[in-house]
Design a protein around this motif. Structure first.
Motif, PDB file in Angstrom:
ATOM      1  N   THR A  44       0.836  -1.195   0.000  1.00 57.18           N
ATOM      2  CA  THR A  44       0.000   0.000   0.000  1.00 57.18           C
ATOM      3  C   THR A  44       0.872   1.246   0.000  1.00 57.18           C
ATOM      4  OG1 THR A  44      -1.819   1.138   1.155  1.00 57.18           O
ATOM      5  CG2 THR A  44      -0.133   0.120   2.523  1.00 57.18           C
ATOM      6  N   SER A  45       0.287   2.360  -0.363  1.00 55.53           N
ATOM      7  CA  SER A  45       0.991   3.633  -0.264  1.00 55.53           C
ATOM      8  C   SER A  45       0.980   4.094   1.185  1.00 55.53           C
ATOM      9  CB  SER A  45       0.306   4.680  -1.149  1.00 55.53           C
ATOM     10  OG  SER A  45      -1.056   4.810  -0.774  1.00 55.53           O
ATOM     11  N   PRO A  46       2.036   4.788   1.646  1.00 54.68           N
ATOM     12  CA  PRO A  46       2.115   5.210   3.044  1.00 54.68           C
ATOM     13  C   PRO A  46       1.217   6.405   3.337  1.00 54.68           C
ATOM     14  CG  PRO A  46       4.005   6.008   1.829  1.00 54.68           C
ATOM     15  CD  PRO A  46       3.233   5.141   0.871  1.00 54.68           C
ATOM     16  N   ASP A  47       0.882   6.551   4.607  1.00 55.50           N
ATOM     17  CA  ASP A  47       0.143   7.722   5.068  1.00 55.50           C
ATOM     18  C   ASP A  47       1.098   8.917   5.055  1.00 55.50           C
ATOM     19  OD1 ASP A  47      -1.193   9.707   6.542  1.00 55.50           O
ATOM     20  OD2 ASP A  47      -2.279   8.210   7.691  1.00 55.50           O
ATOM     21  N   PRO A  48       0.715  10.047   4.441  1.00 53.71           N
ATOM     22  CA  PRO A  48       1.618  11.203   4.351  1.00 53.71           C
ATOM     23  C   PRO A  48       2.080  11.751   5.701  1.00 53.71           C
ATOM     24  CG  PRO A  48      -0.237  11.455   2.846  1.00 53.71           C
ATOM     25  CD  PRO A  48      -0.542  10.275   3.701  1.00 53.71           C
ATOM     26  N   ASP A  49       1.379  11.401   6.804  1.00 55.55           N
ATOM     27  CA  ASP A  49       1.779  11.987   8.095  1.00 55.55           C
ATOM     28  C   ASP A  49       2.987  11.294   8.719  1.00 55.55           C
ATOM     29  OD1 ASP A  49       0.906   9.600   9.164  1.00 55.55           O
ATOM     30  OD2 ASP A  49      -0.720  10.451  10.348  1.00 55.55           O
ATOM     31  N   GLY A  50       3.534  10.270   8.037  1.00 52.89           N
ATOM     32  CA  GLY A  50       4.761   9.637   8.524  1.00 52.89           C
ATOM     33  C   GLY A  50       4.566   8.358   9.294  1.00 52.89           C
ATOM     34  N   THR A  51       3.322   8.055   9.692  1.00 54.72           N
ATOM     35  CA  THR A  51       3.009   6.785  10.364  1.00 54.72           C
ATOM     36  C   THR A  51       1.782   6.174   9.710  1.00 54.72           C
ATOM     37  OG1 THR A  51       3.900   7.530  12.489  1.00 54.72           O
ATOM     38  CG2 THR A  51       2.389   5.673  12.534  1.00 54.72           C
ATOM     39  N   HIS A  95       7.506   5.452   9.302  1.00 53.10           N
ATOM     40  CA  HIS A  95       8.369   5.491   8.123  1.00 53.10           C
ATOM     41  C   HIS A  95       8.819   6.899   7.743  1.00 53.10           C
ATOM     42  CE1 HIS A  95       4.659   6.786   6.190  1.00 53.10           C
ATOM     43  NE2 HIS A  95       4.068   5.699   6.661  1.00 53.10           N
ATOM     44  N   GLY A  96       8.435   7.885   8.497  1.00 57.79           N
ATOM     45  CA  GLY A  96       8.823   9.247   8.163  1.00 57.79           C
ATOM     46  C   GLY A  96       8.122   9.731   6.913  1.00 57.79           C
ATOM     47  N   ASN A  97       8.788  10.595   6.172  1.00 58.95           N
ATOM     48  CA  ASN A  97       8.172  11.178   4.970  1.00 58.95           C
ATOM     49  C   ASN A  97       8.457  10.386   3.707  1.00 58.95           C
ATOM     50  OD1 ASN A  97       7.068  13.342   6.410  1.00 58.95           O
ATOM     51  ND2 ASN A  97       9.020  14.471   6.335  1.00 58.95           N
ATOM     52  N   ASN A  98       9.052   9.231   3.827  1.00 67.19           N
ATOM     53  CA  ASN A  98       9.324   8.382   2.665  1.00 67.19           C
ATOM     54  C   ASN A  98       8.006   7.941   2.039  1.00 67.19           C
ATOM     55  OD1 ASN A  98      10.105   6.259   0.901  1.00 67.19           O
ATOM     56  ND2 ASN A  98      12.000   6.018   2.074  1.00 67.19           N
ATOM     57  N   ASP A  99       7.846   8.191   0.737  1.00 69.29           N
ATOM     58  CA  ASP A  99       6.582   7.867   0.078  1.00 69.29           C
ATOM     59  C   ASP A  99       6.667   6.610  -0.783  1.00 69.29           C
ATOM     60  OD1 ASP A  99       8.166   8.797  -1.938  1.00 69.29           O
ATOM     61  OD2 ASP A  99       6.804  10.393  -2.599  1.00 69.29           O
ATOM     62  N   ASP A 100       7.702   5.793  -0.573  1.00 65.07           N
ATOM     63  CA  ASP A 100       7.781   4.516  -1.285  1.00 65.07           C
ATOM     64  C   ASP A 100       6.698   3.575  -0.774  1.00 65.07           C
ATOM     65  OD1 ASP A 100       9.949   5.385  -2.712  1.00 65.07           O
ATOM     66  OD2 ASP A 100      11.434   4.495  -1.351  1.00 65.07           O
ATOM     67  N   PRO A 101       6.197   2.673  -1.623  1.00 63.14           N
ATOM     68  CA  PRO A 101       5.159   1.725  -1.186  1.00 63.14           C
ATOM     69  C   PRO A 101       5.618   0.902   0.018  1.00 63.14           C
ATOM     70  CG  PRO A 101       5.392   1.672  -3.566  1.00 63.14           C
ATOM     71  CD  PRO A 101       6.531   2.507  -3.051  1.00 63.14           C
ATOM     72  N   LEU A 102       4.665   0.617   0.916  1.00 63.15           N
ATOM     73  CA  LEU A 102       4.929  -0.223   2.076  1.00 63.15           C
ATOM     74  C   LEU A 102       4.493  -1.657   1.774  1.00 63.15           C
ATOM     75  CD1 LEU A 102       3.566   2.048   4.953  1.00 63.15           C
ATOM     76  CD2 LEU A 102       5.958   1.674   4.323  1.00 63.15           C
ATOM     77  N   ARG A 103       5.309  -2.620   2.229  1.00 66.31           N
ATOM     78  CA  ARG A 103       4.967  -4.031   2.072  1.00 66.31           C
ATOM     79  C   ARG A 103       5.016  -4.697   3.446  1.00 66.31           C
ATOM     80  NH1 ARG A 103       4.977  -6.781  -2.579  1.00 66.31           N
ATOM     81  NH2 ARG A 103       6.154  -8.570  -1.742  1.00 66.31           N
ATOM     82  N   LEU A 104       3.846  -5.190   3.870  1.00 65.26           N
ATOM     83  CA  LEU A 104       3.723  -5.854   5.161  1.00 65.26           C
ATOM     84  C   LEU A 104       3.314  -7.300   4.925  1.00 65.26           C
ATOM     85  CD1 LEU A 104       3.537  -5.681   8.325  1.00 65.26           C
ATOM     86  CD2 LEU A 104       1.092  -5.222   7.984  1.00 65.26           C
ATOM     87  N   GLN A 105       4.011  -8.223   5.573  1.00 65.57           N
ATOM     88  CA  GLN A 105       3.684  -9.641   5.428  1.00 65.57           C
ATOM     89  C   GLN A 105       3.347 -10.223   6.801  1.00 65.57           C
ATOM     90  OE1 GLN A 105       6.662 -13.011   4.392  1.00 65.57           O
ATOM     91  NE2 GLN A 105       5.740 -12.443   2.427  1.00 65.57           N
ATOM     92  N   TYR A 106       2.315 -11.081   6.842  1.00 66.56           N
ATOM     93  CA  TYR A 106       1.953 -11.761   8.080  1.00 66.56           C
ATOM     94  C   TYR A 106       1.406 -13.146   7.736  1.00 66.56           C
ATOM     95  CZ  TYR A 106      -2.639  -9.885   6.711  1.00 66.56           C
ATOM     96  OH  TYR A 106      -3.772  -9.550   6.017  1.00 66.56           O
TER      97      TYR A 106
END
Length: 562
Positions: A44-51, A95-106
């Motif tokens: 998913t794309s990250p939340d712009p607020d950094g978390t 993740h701070g202001n990094n706007d790269d896609p996030l990948r979470l696995q569970y």
């Protein structure tokens, strides 16, 4: 030029918003510490607020500690730190202001074992070597910053990785599709869904050009696939014809058996484009239970869903009682499962007996609240019985007033039209407004007395007015005792009851009990602890009452023919 710039900026904003709302999932079969599991990878794309917070509900649909089924969440993308807060239901990624896609696995496992005593883990993830059965909210964690906006479209892509052609992948959004692109749904609709796979058998039917699918697994004792298919097809066809609604182009029912040593148990959950069913698989379960389950629960697609309650429990007399009446009427009218008009007649008699036998049968409607309805068996059943009998009363009164040219059916269709055209919900005012169009006398006093106040309807007088044939006198279910809330101690025993005659006393401790509620033909069996010994008590929970019961006369079958 300025207007064009604003338009371009608006289109760019919409495009970016849709881009942000896009979430991808990859689902693969795996193992976890030797047991079968599902591995889910979320992008998913990250939340712009950094978390970015990812929702996986720890409590949902009456289940607690759902995080026990979620194992080893790990961040695959390079940036960010992971924090799991199971009590709040969120996995936070900083993740701070990094706007790269996030990948979470569970990894997802089945955390609750099967039981042969009725405690089946239906509403938790079920993942076995042969199959899986998981609801959307238990399978897919979702990004908070996307899902909390109720107006945001859920743009979801699901890739089922590594599944062979022989393994079924089937869900609320498609069948045997290894790559699914879900559009035009809300996040709530995405979460309110069913996903099954493995050794399911898929049967497909067509109704007015629309797809109806049955996904069923297991070797059934009480019926076979052909019988289930026929019941489902006749039920859905009859209901859609009644409501004049063939708008749903895809609908599926899933069926999963579970083991139960004694008695029968069955239930279902209405979901997006689907209905998920679980039933006990033994000789005490039969086709008639499936017929009723399908007809009652699928009727909720209109009563309770398309036609919503303004105040949930306050209108259960409608959403549950009228649903029950139309389920029974639908079965009788269309001879589903081989039943006929006697099925309706029997259910009218049964509801009269059960309502009269209930210790709270004349409780006011205001007492059918959230706490009572979900805590007390009698309050849970009250709106079904009261609403059913009120619907039957209205149906026959409207038919009599219009010489058979109109019925309660016309009221229901008008209510559905109002709901579709103006989002009108059901409450006292909206219901009575429509009802007044079909009855010569003001229906408000009767509604106030018998729905709001809960007074008993004089069915003896009603049957006489309708010209129906009936007898007075019936056996009612009467347990004859009251147990503690945890069911371990007898609090009170009714004087003169069958329970008292069998030797039951207040203060007795219960070691076991077998009760078929509402059945006067099956004995109650109790294990009563007296000292170190456990004595067995058996009695029929029955008492006699002067209430009317319709006969099976041809006259009644003609007058009650839907």
């Amino acid at each position: 030029m300025r207007q064009l710039s604003i338009l371009l900026l608006t289109l760019l904003f919409i495009s970016c918003s849709q881009q942000d709302a896009h979430v991808e999932y990859e689902v693969a079969s795996t193992t976890y510490e030797g047991q079968p599991a599902l591995e889910i990878t979320l992008t998913t794309s990250p939340d712009p607020d950094g978390t970015t917070e990812i929702l996986y509900q720890n409590s949902a649909w009456g289940q607690e500690d759902l995080y026990n089924s979620l194992k080893d969440p790990v961040l695959l993308s390079a940036q960010g730190a992971l924090e799991v807060n199971r009590d709040s239901g969120w996995i936070a990624i900083k993740h701070g202001n990094n706007d790269d896609p996030l990948r979470l696995q569970y990894t997802l496992i089945q955390d609750t074992p099967f039981s042969r005593e009725g405690r089946d883990p239906t509403y938790r993830p079920i993942i076995q070597p042969e199959y899986f059965h998981v609801f959307g909210h238990n399978l897919f964690a979702i990004p908070k910053h996307l899902s909390e906006d109720t107006q945001t479209e859920a743009r979801v892509d699901i890739e089922w990785e590594g599944w062979s052609d022989k393994q079924i992948i089937h869900n609320s959004f498609g069948s045997q599709e290894r790559n699914q692109a879900l559009r035009g749904i809300t996040w709530q609709e995405f979460h309110s869904s069913i996903f099954v796979g493995g050794d399911y058998r898929i049967h497909e039917e067509e109704i007015n050009g629309n797809r109806l699918l049955l996904a069923i697994r297991g070797d059934w004792i009480p019926f076979n696939d052909t019988e289930v298919r026929e019941v489902l097809l006749k039920t859905v066809t009859a209901q859609r014809n009644f409501w004049k609604d063939h708008s749903q182009n895809y609908f599926t029912v899933t069926m999963r058996p579970f083991s139960l040593d004694r008695g029968s148990s069955y239930g279902g959950t209405g979901l997006t484009n689907s209905f998920a069913t679980s039933m006990s698989n033994n000789s005490e379960t039969d086709l008639s239970q499936l017929v009723h389950l399908f007809n009652h629960e699928l009727m909720h697609n209109w009563i309770g869903h398309a036609i919503e309650n303004a105040d949930e429990e306050a209108q259960y007399w409608f959403s549950e009682g009228f649903t029950e009446y139309y389920a029974v009427k639908n079965i009788a009218k269309n001879e589903i499962g081989g039943f006929d008009i006697n099925y309706l007649l029997d259910h009218i008699n049964e509801k009269i007996r059960l309502l009269k036998a209930s210790p709270i049968g004349e409780a006011p409607n205001s007492e059918i609240n959230y706490e009572n309805f979900w805590r007390d068996r009698e309050y849970s059943e009250l709106p079904y019985r009261r609403g059913f009998l009120y619907a039957f009363y209205l149906d026959s009164e409207i038919s009599r007033a219009h010489q058979g040219e109109k019925s309660l059916d016309d009221v229901m269709l008008k209510i559905l039209k109002n709901a579709n055209e103006s989002d009108e919900k059901i409450d006292r005012v909206s219901f009575l407004k429509v009802l007044k169009e079909f009855l010569p006398e003001n229906p408000e006093p009767f509604f106030e007395a018998h729905i709001e106040q809960g007074k008993w309807i004089d069915f003896t007088a009603h049957f006489e007015k309708m010209g129906l044939d009936f007898e007075v006198g019936a056996e009612l279910f009467d347990l004859g005792f009251q147990a503690s809330e945890d069911g371990t101690e007898i609090i009170a025993v009714s004087p003169g009851s069958a329970a008292e005659q069998a030797g039951l006393k207040a203060g007795d401790q219960l070691a076991s009990r077998s009760i078929y509620y509402g059945r006067t033909d099956i004995p109650v069996e109790l294990g009563v602890r007296q000292g170190k010994a456990v004595n067995k008590l058996s009695f029929y929970a029955v008492r006699n009452a002067d209430i009317p019961q319709l006969s099976a006369a041809d006259k009644n079958r003609v007058l009650l023919t839907p």
